[in-house]
Design an enzyme around this catalytic site. Structure first.
Site, PDB file in Angstrom:
ATOM      1  N   LYS A 160     -20.449  56.559  52.562  1.00 12.50           N
ATOM      2  CA  LYS A 160     -18.838  56.720  52.573  1.00 12.50           C
ATOM      3  C   LYS A 160     -18.342  56.123  53.975  1.00 12.50           C
ATOM      4  O   LYS A 160     -19.262  56.467  54.895  1.00 12.50           O
ATOM      5  CB  LYS A 160     -18.634  58.200  52.355  1.00 12.50           C
ATOM      6  CG  LYS A 160     -18.689  58.570  51.112  1.00 12.50           C
ATOM      7  CD  LYS A 160     -18.204  60.154  50.946  1.00 12.50           C
ATOM      8  CE  LYS A 160     -18.544  60.874  49.553  1.00 12.50           C
ATOM      9  NZ  LYS A 160     -17.620  60.321  48.657  1.00 12.50           N
TER      10      LYS A 160
ATOM     11  N   HIS B   3     -27.039  66.337  51.039  1.00  9.80           N
ATOM     12  CA  HIS B   3     -25.735  66.084  51.752  1.00  9.80           C
ATOM     13  C   HIS B   3     -25.400  66.804  53.121  1.00  9.80           C
ATOM     14  O   HIS B   3     -24.861  66.025  54.188  1.00  9.80           O
ATOM     15  CB  HIS B   3     -24.579  66.210  51.050  1.00  9.80           C
ATOM     16  CG  HIS B   3     -24.669  65.582  49.541  1.00  9.80           C
ATOM     17  ND1 HIS B   3     -25.122  64.146  49.465  1.00  9.80           N
ATOM     18  CD2 HIS B   3     -24.263  65.752  48.380  1.00  9.80           C
ATOM     19  CE1 HIS B   3     -24.989  63.890  48.275  1.00  9.80           C
ATOM     20  NE2 HIS B   3     -24.480  64.807  47.517  1.00  9.80           N
TER      21      HIS B   3
END
Length: 515
Positions: free
Chosen positions: A210, A268
Site C-alpha cells: 500500500k 500485517h
C-alpha cells in the site's frame, strides 16, 4: 504584477514535477514471463489478481512477451475461463482494447494436487507456451489457494521439474498465513525449500504494498524533521489500528480456525510495527530492510502470560447495526460454530526492548464489525517539559500527534498548538494535513505493486522466513494460553458497529470501546 510573476513561476516548476511523477509510475518489466495462478476460479483471482494484471498491462508495465495460465480444479476450456475473467473485470459491459490483447494470452489448465499426471500435462503446456509466446523460461507461480494446499502443490511442482531454473527464472508467491503456529510455519518452510531456494520464494503481505505503508519509511528516513524525534525521549506511545466494519463474510470457514491474532497480528500488524520501530537500513534493498525488521522482532518483550489480561484484550462481535443496517453476530454467521470462542477483536500492548524504544508502549488493535473501516498509525508525542503559559491557560497543553492514515483515505496529519485569534492568550489544536489523493496522480493498488515486484525479483516488500518464525515465536505463547477453553473468561462481547469491547478502554489510550 508580483502575483502574476509568482503564478508564472508555479507553472514553470509544475511541468518537470509532473514528468518526474509520471516517470515514477512507469517502471517497466523487461523480462518476458508466464504467470501461473493456482486457484484461478477463486475469489482472489477474480477480485484482485486479474484486475491488477489488467492495470499493469494498461499502463505499459507488463512485458510485450507474456502469458497467463489459470490452474484450477474446475474443468474449463480456455474460452470459458477467458469469459469468466472478462466478466470479473467488466461485468456485462464487454471489455476494452487491453483485454482484447490480453485474452489471446490467457489460458486454462485443469490441475489437482492429488493427481500427478495433471502436473506433467501442465509442464507440457508451459513448455509449449514458452515456445509460442517466447517467454524465455521465466515463470511466476502464484498460490491463490487455501493454505492446506501449499505443501502438496509445491511438491507436485518440484516432482514435475517446474521449479528448476535451467533456462530463465522460476518464482513462487505464497499468500499468508504462513502456518498457524511456529511449528507449522517451520514445516511449511521446509516443504517450500524442497523445491525452491529462498530467493525464489515471495511470501506476500499486500499491506506492505500500500502506498501509505511504503511511505512510512520515506517519512522517517527522508525527512530530517521527523527522525530525530522518533524515539523514547519524545514519543509517548504509538498506536497502530486496523479496524474493519465488515464481518467474516465468505471467509468464515477459514477465519473460525484462525481468528484475529493469526489472521492480522502475525503478519500485517507485525509488519506495521516493524516499519515504525526499525532502525534506518544501510540501503533500501531487500536484505538490509528485512535485517532491520528482524532486529525489531528479536527485541519484542515476551508477554507475561501470568498477567496476560494486563496486556491483551480479546473480543467477539454480537449482532448490531453497521451503517444503519442490522448485521448478525459472529456465531450466527454461516460457517461459524454456534459455540465458537474465536476472537474477532484484539488489542495488545507491546514493548520493544532496545535503546531507541525502551519503555514506549506500542498499542496494536484490529477487529471486525467495528464502527468504521480505518487503518492508521498514531505517533503520540510527549507533553512539553515546561509550560510558560501555565499561569494563563493552566498546565494542560495538548501534545503533538502525527497520524499516518493508510485506509480508506491515504494521508499524513500533524496536530500542533497555535494561538487562537484574539487579545487573550488562548491555545487551540490545529492540524496540518497532506492528502495523498490530492497531491499526486493515482498510485498503484497493493496487488499491482506486489505483482510488479515479483516479476522484477525484488523481495523488499515480502516476508523473510526468519521474520516469520520470530513473530510466531512471540505470539505462540499467547495463542497457547488463549486457545484453551478454560480461558473463555478473556473473551469480551461487543455489539457490531461499536469500537470493540469496553475492556479495551482500560488498555488503549483515547479509545472508545462499547459502553
Amino acid at each position: 504584477m508580483a502575483g502574476e510573476a509568482e503564478r508564472s513561476d508555479r507553472v514553470v516548476h509544475a511541468e518537470p514535477a509532473e514528468e518526474a511523477e509520471n516517470a515514477c509510475l512507469k517502471e517497466q518489466v523487461e523480462d518476458p514471463a508466464l504467470v501461473v495462478i493456482f486457484g484461478a476460479t477463486g475469489d482472489l483471482t477474480s477480485r484482485k489478481l486479474f484486475p491488477a494484471l489488467h492495470s499493469l498491462r494498461r499502463n505499459g508495465i507488463l512485458p510485450e512477451r507474456f502469458g497467463i495460465v489459470g490452474v484450477g480444479r474446475t474443468e474449463l476450456t480456455h474460452e470459458a475461463f477467458r469469459e469468466r475473467m472478462r466478466s470479473a473485470l467488466f461485468g456485462e459491459s464487454g471489455g476494452d482494447e487491453i483485454w482484447s490483447d490480453m485474452a489471446e494470452r490467457v489460458f486454462y489448465h485443469y490441475g489437482n494436487a492429488d493427481e500427478p499426471e495433471s502436473f506433467d500435462k501442465l509442464a507440457h503446456l508451459l513448455q509449449d507456451l514458452q515456445e509460442r509466446l517466447h517467454t524465455g523460461g521465466n515463470i511466476l507461480f502464484y498460490f491463490a489457494v487455501p493454505p492446506s494446499l501449499y505443501i502438496p502443490l509445491t511438491r507436485q511442482l518440484g516432482r514435475a521439474g517446474l521449479s528448476r531454473q535451467e533456462r530463465g527464472w522460476r518464482r513462487l508467491v505464497v499468500e499468508k498465513p504462513f502456518g498457524h503456529d511456529l511449528e507449522s510455519a517451520r514445516t511449511l518452510d521446509r516443504a517450500l525449500h524442497e523445491s525452491f531456494a529462498e530467493h525464489q520464494i515471495f511470501r506476500i503481505d499486500h499491506y506492505l504494498a500500500k502506498e501509505t505503508v511504503q511511505n512510512i519509511s520515506m517519512l522517517r528516513f527522508a525527512n530530517a524533521i521527523f527522525e530525530p524525534l522518533w524515539d523514547r525521549r519524545y514519543v509517548d506511545y504509538v498506536r497502530i489500528t486496523a479496524a474493519e466494519s465488515v464481518g467474516v463474510g465468505h471467509r468464515a470457514g477459514y477465519y473460525d480456525r484462525y481468528g484475529v491474532l493469526r489472521d492480522m497480528f502475525q503478519n500485517h500488524m507485525m509488519q506495521l510495527l516493524a516499519l515504525c520501530a526499525m532502525e534506518p537500513p544501510s540501503s533500501f534493498r531487500a536484505d538490509p530492510v528485512r535485517d532491520e525488521k528482524t532486529k525489531v522482532y528479536r527485541s519484542l518483550r515476551p508477554f507475561p502470560t501470568e498477567r496476560l489480561e494486563d496486556h491483551l484484550v480479546l473480543g467477539q462481535y454480537t449482532s448490531g447495526k453497521v451503517d444503519g443496517e442490522r448485521v448478525p453476530g459472529y456465531t450466527d454467521e454461516s460457517g461459524v460454530a454456534a459455540d465458537s470462542l474465536t476472537p474477532t477483536f484484539a488489542a495488545m500492548c507491546v514493548y520493544v526492548d532496545n535503546w531507541r524504544w525502551q519503555g514506549v508502549p506500542f498499542y496494536l488493535t484490529s477487529g471486525k464489525r467495528l464502527a468504521a473501516k480505518r487503518t492508521e498509525i498514531v505517533v503520540q508525542f510527549k507533553q512539553v517539559p515546561f509550560s510558560p503559559f501555565r499561569g494563563v491557560i493552566g498546565e494542560d497543553i495538548g501534545a503533538n500527534r502525527l497520524v499516518l492514515s493508510i485506509q480508506p483515505r491515504e494521508g499524513v496529519s500533524l496536530d500542533f498548538q497555535a494561538k487562537a485569534p484574539g487579545s487573550q492568550i488562548c491555545l487551540r489544536n490545529v492540524t496540518m494535513h497532506y492528502d495523498f489523493g490530492s497531491g499526486f496522480m493515482p498510485g498503484m493498488e497493493a496487488y499491482e505493486k506486489a505483482l510488479l515486484d515479483c516479476l522484477l525479483g525484488d523481495q523488499t516488500l515480502f516476508w523473510r522466513q526468519d521474520g516469520v518464525e520470530l513473530c510466531w515465536s512471540f505470539l505462540t505463547p499467547v495463542l497457547m494460553e488463549c486457545d484453551c477453553p478454560e480461558r473463555s473468561d478473556m473473551l469480551y462481547m461487543y455489539r457490531a458497529g461499536n469500537w470493540g469491547p469496553q475492556a479495551a478502554n482500560r488498555l488503549l489510550p483515547d479509545w472508545d470501546g462499547e459502553t
